[in-house]
Structures are given as C-alpha cells and as structure tokens.
Design an enzyme around this catalytic site. Structure first.
Site, PDB file in Angstrom:
ATOM      1  N   LEU A  86      13.983   9.828-110.497  1.00  0.00           N
ATOM      2  CA  LEU A  86      14.879   8.681-110.621  1.00  0.00           C
ATOM      3  C   LEU A  86      14.409   7.828-111.785  1.00  0.00           C
ATOM      4  CD1 LEU A  86      17.193   6.849-109.471  1.00  0.00           C
ATOM      5  CD2 LEU A  86      15.393   5.634-108.200  1.00  0.00           C
TER       6      LEU A  86
ATOM      7  N   VAL B 225      30.782 -10.754-114.024  1.00  0.00           N
ATOM      8  CA  VAL B 225      29.752  -9.824-114.508  1.00  0.00           C
ATOM      9  C   VAL B 225      28.471 -10.529-114.922  1.00  0.00           C
ATOM     10  CG1 VAL B 225      31.464  -8.138-115.205  1.00  0.00           C
ATOM     11  CG2 VAL B 225      30.659  -9.809-116.879  1.00  0.00           C
TER      12      VAL B 225
ATOM     13  N   HIS C 141      14.351 -14.174-101.698  1.00  0.00           N
ATOM     14  CA  HIS C 141      13.937 -13.294-102.793  1.00  0.00           C
ATOM     15  C   HIS C 141      12.936 -12.247-102.307  1.00  0.00           C
ATOM     16  CE1 HIS C 141      16.218 -15.479-105.703  1.00  0.00           C
ATOM     17  NE2 HIS C 141      15.528 -16.602-105.552  1.00  0.00           N
TER      18      HIS C 141
ATOM     19  N   ASP D  74      22.847 -10.134-105.979  1.00  0.00           N
ATOM     20  CA  ASP D  74      23.166 -11.551-105.806  1.00  0.00           C
ATOM     21  C   ASP D  74      23.167 -11.916-104.330  1.00  0.00           C
ATOM     22  OD1 ASP D  74      23.815 -14.103-106.614  1.00  0.00           O
ATOM     23  OD2 ASP D  74      25.954 -13.719-106.763  1.00  0.00           O
TER      24      ASP D  74
END
Length: 240
Positions: free
Chosen positions: A128, A192, A34, A17
């Site tokens: 990963l 959340v 962004h 965020d």
C-alpha cells in the site's frame, strides 16, 4: 468488498473531517477527537489493501489549519510525531510505503526528521502506498510548482512552449503518484477545501455525513461498491 477488481478505485483520497465535532459533541476537548481520528486512520490503512486499494492519500493538516488555536495546532503536531514513531514498525512489517506531501519548511525540525526517516525506511514497500498531506494546500502546491517551472524557463532549461500537463504534474508534490480515482469527505461538508485541486480534476467524489472517528472499514467498502457502478467518461461523450 467489491468483487470486480477492475471497478475498484486504485487511488482513494480522504478528507478526514469531523474529529473536533465528534469530541465536542460528547463534551470532550477537540484533541480527544483527533486522537480517536488517528486510531481510525490505523484501521483504514490496515483494511485498504484487502479492499483493493493500492494508493491511499489522507488530508491530515492543511495550510489553513494554522488558524486554529495554538493548543490544538501543537497537539496535532505532537500527535503526528507519535503516530510516526509508534506505527513505523507496523507499517514497515505490513508492506506500507509512507510519504508526505505539503510544505515541510514550517514544520518542527524533529517532525521533519521523523517524516524523512519513515519515508526512507518504507521506500521499498509495495502493498500500500500511503501519502499523508501535512501543511498541504492545493493552491500553495500549484504556486510552488509554478515557481519551479518559472525558474527552469528563466535559466533556459525549459522552453515555455513545451510546458504541458505532464510538466506541471512532474513538479507537484505528488510527482510519480497517480491521480486519485475517488475522493471521500467525511462529516457532511460538501466542499473540497483546497485538497488535490490539480490531481482530482476527474476524480469521483463521495460526501458522507459520518464523522471521521466513526468512519468504518464497512462504510468504506460500501462507498467502493458504489464507485464501481459509476460511468467515468473523463469528458468523453456518453455511448450512443
């Protein structure tokens, strides 16, 4: 970097965020933020295995983000496509398995093909596990899972009395992905936002004021170190 590997969260989920605020605070268009955020994703993905993280899930676009301006939504979708195209070789070479969660049906057909292609290409990688949530919402996911279970019951393939937590988990977007141990949200917000509602039932949370474009591997390492000092009892009693 935490020294005790047993105290390192194996699965870290991040609500990224603050991209828009990072840009507007500098007098720039939100899409600049962004793009800067996408660069930060690359850094965090690159450092995660060295910090002991095996699973990394990032919240890229929520079911509610369609409410944003058409310009921003289209810009984000283009950014997702370019990220997949430009990072495919590096992710594959570095042993990263990439997959996506969320409802793909509303996404552009080209983007859907790119997503499916990189999932197939990286399916055997193990260093990963990177999961990207696009057009994802926890409530939407649970509704879709409920429909699958209801259909199985209606068709006689499932006895309602046999529905368990595992039954639900197995029809979520995250089937075969372990629940997150730690959820991090950047930008100072302390909610959340409809992210991994089922999966994060017993996750630890960290809320940092740092905007996502400024979130560094060093700060991630500090958060992991604090996680190592937490006592996770999963509803059990505190030791006498």
């Amino acid at each position: 970097m935490p020294s005790d590997s047993s105290s390192v969260p194996q699965h870290v989920a991040i609500i990224m965020d603050g991209n828009g605020r990072w840009a507007t605070g500098r007098g720039w268009p939100r899409l600049v933020g962004h793009r800067k955020g996408a660069e930060r994703v690359k850094q965090i993905v690159r450092c995660a295995p060295d910090l002991g993280i095996k699973w990394l899930t990032i919240y890229a676009f929520s079911t509610e983000n369609w409410k944003r301006s058409t310009e921003e939504v289209l810009g984000l979708m283009g950014l997702f496509s370019r990220y997949i195209e430009r990072e495919a070789d590096r992710l594959s070479a570095e042993g990263v398995r990439m997959r996506f969660i969320g409802d793909r049906s509303r996404l552009d057909e080209r983007l859907q093909k790119l997503m499916a292609g990189i999932e197939t290409r990286t399916a055997n990688n193990t260093r990963l596990n990177l999961t990207v949530a696009i057009n994802y919402g926890g409530r939407d996911e649970i509704i879709r899972a409920g429909r699958k279970i209801a259909q199985a019951v209606a068709e006689g393939r499932l006895d309602p009395d046999n529905v368990t937590e595992s039954t639900v988990s197995d029809v979520l977007d995250t089937a075969n992905i372990p629940d997150p141990d730690l959820v991090i949200r950047t930008s100072g917000e302390t909610r959340v936002s409809n992210f991994l509602l089922w999966q994060a039932a017993y996750a630890e949370y960290e809320f940092t004021p740092t905007l996502w474009p400024d979130f560094s591997p060093a700060e991630l390492a500090l958060i992991l170190a604090r996680f190592g000092g937490r006592d996770r009892r999963f509803g059990g009693a505190e030791p006498a």
